[in-house]
Design a protein around this motif. Structure first.
Motif, PDB file in Angstrom:
ATOM      1  N   ARG A   1       1.105  -1.177  -0.182  1.00 29.66           N
ATOM      2  CA  ARG A   1      -0.333  -0.278   0.515  1.00 29.66           C
ATOM      3  C   ARG A   1       1.007   1.231   0.228  1.00 29.66           C
TER       4      ARG A   1
ATOM      5  N   GLU B   1      -4.144   6.098   1.001  1.00 28.82           N
ATOM      6  CA  GLU B   1      -5.459   5.985   1.167  1.00 28.82           C
ATOM      7  C   GLU B   1      -6.174   7.175   1.684  1.00 28.82           C
TER       8      GLU B   1
ATOM      9  N   PHE C   1      -1.993   1.244  -4.506  1.00 34.16           N
ATOM     10  CA  PHE C   1      -1.192  -0.200  -4.488  1.00 34.16           C
ATOM     11  C   PHE C   1      -0.119  -0.586  -5.488  1.00 34.16           C
TER      12      PHE C   1
END
Ligand code: AMP
Length: 136
Positions: free
Chosen positions: A17, A20, A27
């Motif tokens: 990742r 976010e 990712f």
């Protein structure tokens, strides 16, 4: 069960990742075309560009720009491609809306491009008119 990417969103499958927020996740692609090849997805599952709500297209685009800047800063590529496949005929394999960021270096030849075709000028306008008639 949902798509592979929904399982990554939920933490049921591992992923490298990068970033976010409430609506999006970035990712690394597990089979990268180049170093830093990244996928940006919307967390909610929609199969493709046609089905995803416009506000989520905006959210994914914003994250794509943010991550592309980070990739550029990290690896100094000579450029990058944004690729977004819709439909099996277009090479889509995972039917959960996503954008590829593919860093590029001079001469790397990691992507194949379309072959430029030929068309009559009059036909161009005909084609444009056909599409225009379907704009909402
Ligand atoms: P597309 O052809 O646009 O549907 O691209 C799907 C991409 O998802 C491919 O480049 C795959 O390598 C990538 N992919 C599939 N499964 C995973 C996974 N578990 N983690 C990261 N990338 C994946």
């Amino acid at each position: 069960m949902g798509s592979i990417f929904s399982r990554i969103v939920k933490g049921e499958l591992p992923a490298a990742r990068i970033y976010e927020d409430d609506d999006t996740l970035a990712f690394l692609d597990i089979n990268p075309a180049s170093r830093g090849h990244t996928l940006v997805i919307c967390k909610e599952e929609y199969p493709d560009l046609l089905s995803v709500p416009p506000n989520l297209v905006v959210a994914v685009t914003r994250t794509t720009q943010r991550v592309a800047r980070a990739i550029t800063s990290a690896f100094q590529p000579d450029g990058f491609n944004i690729v977004q496949n819709n439909g099996a005929a277009a090479g889509q394999v995972v039917f959960h809306f996503h954008v590829h960021i593919i860093p590029r270096w001079e001469g790397d030849r990691v992507l194949a491009y379309w072959r430029p075709g030929k068309v009559e000028k009059s036909e161009l306008q005909e084609i444009a008119d056909q599409i225009k008639a379907h704009i909402d």
